[in-house]
Design a protein around this motif. Structure first.
Motif, short mmCIF file in Angstrom:
data_model
loop_
_atom_site.label_atom_id
_atom_site.label_comp_id
_atom_site.label_asym_id
_atom_site.label_seq_id
_atom_site.Cartn_x
_atom_site.Cartn_y
_atom_site.Cartn_z
N THR A 132 -7.50 -6.44 -2.08
CA THR A 132 -8.30 -6.09 -0.90
C THR A 132 -7.53 -6.49 0.34
OG1 THR A 132 -10.35 -6.45 -2.15
CG2 THR A 132 -10.52 -6.38 0.26
N ILE A 133 -7.08 -5.50 1.09
CA ILE A 133 -6.23 -5.73 2.25
C ILE A 133 -7.06 -5.60 3.52
CG2 ILE A 133 -4.18 -4.95 3.49
CD1 ILE A 133 -3.22 -3.72 0.84
N THR A 134 -6.99 -6.61 4.37
CA THR A 134 -7.65 -6.58 5.68
C THR A 134 -6.61 -6.90 6.75
OG1 THR A 134 -8.32 -8.89 5.41
CG2 THR A 134 -9.92 -7.20 4.79
N VAL A 135 -6.74 -6.24 7.89
CA VAL A 135 -5.80 -6.45 9.00
C VAL A 135 -6.61 -6.71 10.26
CG1 VAL A 135 -3.90 -5.49 10.34
CG2 VAL A 135 -4.14 -4.88 7.93
N VAL B 19 1.98 -0.51 4.67
CA VAL B 19 2.75 -0.03 3.52
C VAL B 19 2.77 -1.13 2.48
CG1 VAL B 19 4.20 1.51 4.89
CG2 VAL B 19 4.96 -0.81 4.50
N ILE B 20 2.70 -0.74 1.23
CA ILE B 20 2.77 -1.68 0.12
C ILE B 20 3.91 -1.25 -0.78
CG2 ILE B 20 0.97 -0.40 -1.15
CD1 ILE B 20 0.15 -3.17 -2.32
N ASP B 21 4.89 -2.11 -0.92
CA ASP B 21 6.11 -1.79 -1.67
C ASP B 21 6.75 -0.52 -1.12
OD1 ASP B 21 5.54 -3.99 -3.28
OD2 ASP B 21 4.36 -2.80 -4.67
N ASP B 22 6.77 -0.42 0.22
CA ASP B 22 7.39 0.71 0.96
C ASP B 22 6.66 2.03 0.75
OD1 ASP B 22 9.39 -0.95 2.03
OD2 ASP B 22 10.59 -0.76 0.21
N VAL B 23 5.43 1.99 0.26
CA VAL B 23 4.61 3.20 0.10
C VAL B 23 3.45 3.11 1.08
CG1 VAL B 23 3.18 4.57 -1.44
CG2 VAL B 23 5.26 3.47 -2.31
N ALA B 24 3.30 4.11 1.95
CA ALA B 24 2.25 4.08 2.96
C ALA B 24 0.88 4.15 2.32
CB ALA B 24 2.43 5.24 3.94
N MET B 25 -0.05 3.34 2.83
CA MET B 25 -1.41 3.33 2.33
C MET B 25 -2.30 4.19 3.21
SD MET B 25 -2.28 -0.56 1.16
CE MET B 25 -3.92 0.00 0.65
N ASN B 26 -3.31 4.78 2.61
CA ASN B 26 -4.34 5.49 3.37
C ASN B 26 -5.21 4.46 4.08
OD1 ASN B 26 -6.78 6.91 4.10
ND2 ASN B 26 -6.16 8.53 2.70
N ALA B 27 -5.51 4.69 5.37
CA ALA B 27 -6.31 3.73 6.13
C ALA B 27 -7.67 3.50 5.50
CB ALA B 27 -6.47 4.22 7.57
N ALA B 28 -8.19 4.50 4.77
CA ALA B 28 -9.49 4.35 4.12
C ALA B 28 -9.45 3.33 2.99
CB ALA B 28 -9.97 5.71 3.60
N SER B 29 -8.24 2.94 2.53
CA SER B 29 -8.12 1.97 1.45
C SER B 29 -8.21 0.54 1.93
CB SER B 29 -6.78 2.17 0.71
OG SER B 29 -6.70 3.46 0.15
N LEU B 30 -8.17 0.33 3.25
CA LEU B 30 -8.24 -1.02 3.80
C LEU B 30 -9.67 -1.55 3.71
CD1 LEU B 30 -6.01 -0.61 6.98
CD2 LEU B 30 -5.34 -1.43 4.71
N GLY B 31 -9.78 -2.82 3.36
CA GLY B 31 -11.09 -3.46 3.31
C GLY B 31 -11.84 -3.26 2.01
N VAL B 32 -11.28 -2.52 1.06
CA VAL B 32 -11.91 -2.32 -0.24
C VAL B 32 -10.91 -2.71 -1.33
CG1 VAL B 32 -13.39 -0.46 0.60
CG2 VAL B 32 -11.16 0.09 -0.38
N SER B 33 -11.42 -2.95 -2.53
CA SER B 33 -10.52 -3.30 -3.64
C SER B 33 -9.70 -2.08 -4.03
CB SER B 33 -11.34 -3.80 -4.83
OG SER B 33 -10.48 -4.18 -5.90
N TRP B 34 -8.39 -2.17 -3.83
CA TRP B 34 -7.48 -1.04 -4.07
C TRP B 34 -6.78 -1.26 -5.40
CZ3 TRP B 34 -1.94 -0.02 -3.55
CH2 TRP B 34 -1.65 1.35 -3.40
N THR B 35 -6.84 -0.26 -6.27
CA THR B 35 -6.24 -0.36 -7.61
C THR B 35 -4.73 -0.49 -7.51
OG1 THR B 35 -8.03 0.98 -8.50
CG2 THR B 35 -6.06 0.78 -9.84
N ILE B 36 -4.17 -1.45 -8.26
CA ILE B 36 -2.73 -1.73 -8.15
C ILE B 36 -2.20 -2.28 -9.46
CG2 ILE B 36 -3.02 -4.11 -7.37
CD1 ILE B 36 -0.76 -3.62 -5.34
#
Length: 337
Positions: free
Chosen positions: A132-135, A149-166
């Motif tokens: 869960t990423i928060t900024v 970006v996570i591991d140099d892969v851009a994240m969708n802004a909608a994925s912030l603040g929720v549990s993101w599968t990884i």
């Protein structure tokens, strides 16, 4: 833990793969060369799986499936991804096999691949992690237009603040935003676990803060270019209103003349009264009279709107205060009077 089966089963899968690829419908391949190449790559991928060279197995199966899409090849790819620890992508590969299913009359190896995928996807799911990423700004404020970006892969802004599968394991997060210093966070996701990843951005004092956006209520009139003396130009809207009025006047006059002519003709022919023979002429006379009346009404409204707009034109140091409104059955001006 890699999702693999016993060596005899892998050998059997390799034999099934060669047979199934050879019998795959022509619609799944572009040529005999594609099928032969896919068969060879699939066999190489199976040998790499046996040797636990999962990276090579992934590469072989990806190339093979791009040539001939078949559940047997997708199954090999899913197993290679699971062996590398890429469990999120492995799960999606297994689910794709299950979702696409097997067509009636397909080779028996396709059915066995579907059965294996249905079972093995259950082994992969418990290994998937979450983050869960928060900024936020260092002062606690909201950071606008943040990019992560996570591991140099851009994240969708909608994925912030929720549990993101990884995938489980080490990862690197980076966040950037205009007017802020970049931030980086290194973290490790446990197998099947979830972690929080808060990022805090400090303002970059060397970059001016973005100015707040102006808010405009309503739709202003188009800007009028200034004259050579630097004063605002004359607004064209009064003359537009006068033009509309002149058009209405022209229509009213022309149709009025026509109506008068028809009235004169009917006065002569309708003695002692108008009969069926004069009905068409009578209808035309009434239509011309109505159009003439509407034309004169539009002419009067246009003249009134034009005069009003002339009177309320802005001074050299003021903004436009009125606008022309033209609609069905109405014309006028709105603004400050």
């Amino acid at each position: 833990m890699p999702v693999m089966r016993s060596a005899p089963r892998r050998v059997s899968a390799a034999l099934c793969l060669a047979f199934a690829t050879a019998l795959a419908p022509a619609a799944l391949a572009q040529s005999d060369g594609d099928r032969a190449t896919a068969r060879a790559l699939g066999q190489d991928g199976e040998r790499a799986l046996t040797a636990k060279d999962y990276a090579k197995a992934e590469d072989d199966f990806r190339h093979a499936d791009s040539l001939v899409h078949a559940p047997t090849l997708m199954l090999g790819l899913a197993r290679a991804l699971a062996g590398e620890g890429k469990v999120v992508e492995a799960q999606e590969a297994y689910k794709r096999i299950v979702r696409e299913g097997v067509a009636p009359g397909a080779p028996a190896a396709f059915g066995r691949a579907l059965e294996a995928a249905t079972k093995e996807v259950l082994d992969v799911k418990p290994r998937i992690g979450g983050v869960t990423i928060t900024v936020k700004a260092a002062d606690g404020g909201v950071v606008p237009n943040v990019k992560v970006v996570i591991d140099d892969v851009a994240m969708n802004a909608a994925s912030l603040g929720v549990s993101w599968t990884i995938d489980p394991g080490p990862h690197v997060l980076r966040a950037t935003a205009d007017g802020y210093k970049p931030a980086e966070l290194r973290l490790t996701v446990p197998v099947g676990g979830n972690v929080d990843a808060p990022l805090s951005l400090d303002r970059d004092l060397s970059v001016p803060a973005p100015a707040p956006e102006a808010t405009t209520v309503g739709t202003p009139l188009p800007a009028v270019p200034p004259d050579q003396a630097g004063h605002p130009g004359r607004s064209p809207w009064p003359w537009v209103a006068f033009g509309v009025g002149a058009g209405g006047l022209g229509v009213g006059v022309v149709t009025g003349v026509i109506a008068l002519g028809k009235h004169s003709d009917l006065a002569k022919s309708c003695v002692p009264g108008c009969g069926p023979a004069q009905q068409g002429e009578l209808d035309s006379y009434q239509s011309m009279g109505l159009i003439s009346t509407i034309g004169f009404i539009v002419a009067g409204a246009g003249a009134a709107a034009g005069i009003t707009l002339l009177l309320v034109q802005p001074k050299a140091d003021s903004a436009p205060a009125a606008s022309l409104v033209v609609g069905p059955g109405t014309i006028g001006a709105v603004g400050r009077f």
